[in-house]
Design a protein around this motif. Structure first.
Motif, short mmCIF file in Angstrom:
data_model
loop_
_atom_site.label_atom_id
_atom_site.label_comp_id
_atom_site.label_asym_id
_atom_site.label_seq_id
_atom_site.Cartn_x
_atom_site.Cartn_y
_atom_site.Cartn_z
N MET A 1 0.84 -1.17 0.00
CA MET A 1 0.00 0.00 0.00
C MET A 1 0.88 1.24 0.00
SD MET A 1 -3.11 0.77 2.52
CE MET A 1 -2.74 1.97 3.75
N MET A 2 0.56 2.19 -0.87
CA MET A 2 1.34 3.41 -0.97
C MET A 2 0.83 4.43 0.05
SD MET A 2 2.18 5.93 -4.20
CE MET A 2 0.63 5.67 -4.94
N ARG A 3 1.76 5.07 0.74
CA ARG A 3 1.41 6.09 1.71
C ARG A 3 1.71 7.46 1.12
NH1 ARG A 3 2.77 4.76 7.71
NH2 ARG A 3 0.80 5.84 7.88
N ILE A 4 0.77 8.36 1.27
CA ILE A 4 0.94 9.72 0.78
C ILE A 4 1.14 10.63 1.99
CG2 ILE A 4 -0.14 11.63 -0.46
CD1 ILE A 4 -1.67 9.55 -2.08
N GLN A 5 2.15 11.47 1.92
CA GLN A 5 2.43 12.38 3.02
C GLN A 5 1.28 13.35 3.24
OE1 GLN A 5 6.10 14.38 2.20
NE2 GLN A 5 7.34 12.57 2.60
N ALA A 6 1.15 13.82 4.46
CA ALA A 6 0.09 14.77 4.80
C ALA A 6 0.18 16.03 3.95
CB ALA A 6 0.14 15.11 6.29
N SER A 7 1.38 16.54 3.74
CA SER A 7 1.53 17.77 2.95
C SER A 7 1.05 17.56 1.51
CB SER A 7 2.98 18.26 2.96
OG SER A 7 3.84 17.27 2.45
N THR A 8 1.24 16.38 0.96
CA THR A 8 0.77 16.08 -0.39
C THR A 8 -0.75 16.01 -0.42
OG1 THR A 8 2.79 14.83 -0.82
CG2 THR A 8 0.94 14.46 -2.31
N ARG A 9 -1.35 15.38 0.59
CA ARG A 9 -2.82 15.33 0.67
C ARG A 9 -3.41 16.73 0.78
NH1 ARG A 9 -2.07 11.30 4.55
NH2 ARG A 9 -2.79 12.75 6.14
N TYR A 10 -2.79 17.57 1.61
CA TYR A 10 -3.29 18.94 1.78
C TYR A 10 -3.12 19.74 0.50
CZ TYR A 10 -3.35 17.83 6.76
OH TYR A 10 -3.61 17.25 7.98
N ALA A 11 -2.00 19.55 -0.19
CA ALA A 11 -1.78 20.25 -1.46
C ALA A 11 -2.84 19.86 -2.48
CB ALA A 11 -0.39 19.95 -2.00
N LEU A 12 -3.18 18.58 -2.54
CA LEU A 12 -4.21 18.13 -3.48
C LEU A 12 -5.57 18.71 -3.12
CD1 LEU A 12 -3.14 14.41 -3.93
CD2 LEU A 12 -2.98 16.27 -5.61
N ARG A 13 -5.88 18.80 -1.83
CA ARG A 13 -7.15 19.39 -1.41
C ARG A 13 -7.21 20.88 -1.76
NH1 ARG A 13 -7.93 17.97 4.68
NH2 ARG A 13 -9.84 19.18 4.37
N ILE A 14 -6.09 21.58 -1.55
CA ILE A 14 -6.02 23.00 -1.89
C ILE A 14 -6.19 23.20 -3.39
CG2 ILE A 14 -4.44 24.97 -2.03
CD1 ILE A 14 -3.40 24.08 0.76
N LEU A 15 -5.50 22.39 -4.19
CA LEU A 15 -5.62 22.51 -5.65
C LEU A 15 -7.04 22.22 -6.12
CD1 LEU A 15 -2.26 20.86 -6.74
CD2 LEU A 15 -2.86 23.29 -6.78
N GLN A 16 -7.67 21.22 -5.55
CA GLN A 16 -9.05 20.89 -5.91
C GLN A 16 -9.97 22.07 -5.60
OE1 GLN A 16 -10.73 17.64 -3.69
NE2 GLN A 16 -12.31 17.28 -5.21
N TYR A 17 -9.78 22.69 -4.46
CA TYR A 17 -10.61 23.83 -4.07
C TYR A 17 -10.38 25.00 -5.01
CZ TYR A 17 -12.96 27.18 -1.04
OH TYR A 17 -13.82 28.13 -0.53
N LEU A 18 -9.11 25.28 -5.33
CA LEU A 18 -8.82 26.41 -6.22
C LEU A 18 -9.37 26.17 -7.62
CD1 LEU A 18 -5.16 27.33 -5.16
CD2 LEU A 18 -7.26 28.62 -4.71
N TYR A 19 -9.26 24.95 -8.12
CA TYR A 19 -9.83 24.64 -9.44
C TYR A 19 -11.34 24.83 -9.44
CZ TYR A 19 -5.95 22.94 -12.28
OH TYR A 19 -4.82 22.86 -13.04
N GLY A 20 -11.96 24.50 -8.34
CA GLY A 20 -13.41 24.68 -8.22
C GLY A 20 -13.83 26.14 -8.24
N LYS A 21 -12.93 27.03 -7.87
CA LYS A 21 -13.23 28.46 -7.85
C LYS A 21 -12.93 29.14 -9.18
CE LYS A 21 -14.75 28.53 -3.76
NZ LYS A 21 -16.15 28.79 -3.49
N GLY A 22 -12.41 28.40 -10.13
CA GLY A 22 -12.13 28.96 -11.46
C GLY A 22 -11.02 29.99 -11.40
N ASN A 23 -11.28 31.16 -11.94
CA ASN A 23 -10.27 32.22 -12.01
C ASN A 23 -10.34 33.16 -10.80
OD1 ASN A 23 -8.08 33.35 -13.35
ND2 ASN A 23 -9.36 34.90 -14.30
N ARG A 24 -11.18 32.84 -9.83
CA ARG A 24 -11.36 33.69 -8.65
C ARG A 24 -10.16 33.57 -7.72
NH1 ARG A 24 -14.16 32.00 -3.95
NH2 ARG A 24 -14.08 33.70 -2.50
N THR A 25 -9.74 34.71 -7.17
CA THR A 25 -8.66 34.73 -6.19
C THR A 25 -9.22 34.36 -4.82
OG1 THR A 25 -7.54 36.44 -7.45
CG2 THR A 25 -6.85 36.15 -5.19
#
Length: 72
Positions: A1-25
């Motif tokens: 089983m592959m383990r993903i670091q917490a910082s990588t999980r948080y980065a993916l969550r942040i990127l997902q949120y930003l993509y959901g906001k489109g071009n909004r800052t």
């Protein structure tokens, strides 16, 4: 089983949120509040994402973070 670091999980969550906001800052405080992350850890992850040129930041009262390029 592959383990993903917490910082990588948080980065993916942040990127997902930003993509959901489109071009909004989005402010770092909004990100940490909506995702349930500490503001210090959010700032650290955003710094790494900015350094990697995945996100860009804007200064000023309307500043914040957004994706460096639009979603494809």
């Amino acid at each position: 089983m592959m383990r993903i670091q917490a910082s990588t999980r948080y980065a993916l969550r942040i990127l997902q949120y930003l993509y959901g906001k489109g071009n909004r800052t989005v402010k770092a405080g909004e990100l940490s509040g909506q995702l349930g992350l500490s503001s210090l850890y959010t700032a650290k992850v955003l710094g790494k994402l900015k350094e990697s040129k995945v996100v860009r930041s804007e200064q000023g009262c309307y500043g914040g973070y957004r994706m460096a390029s639009p979603a494809e």
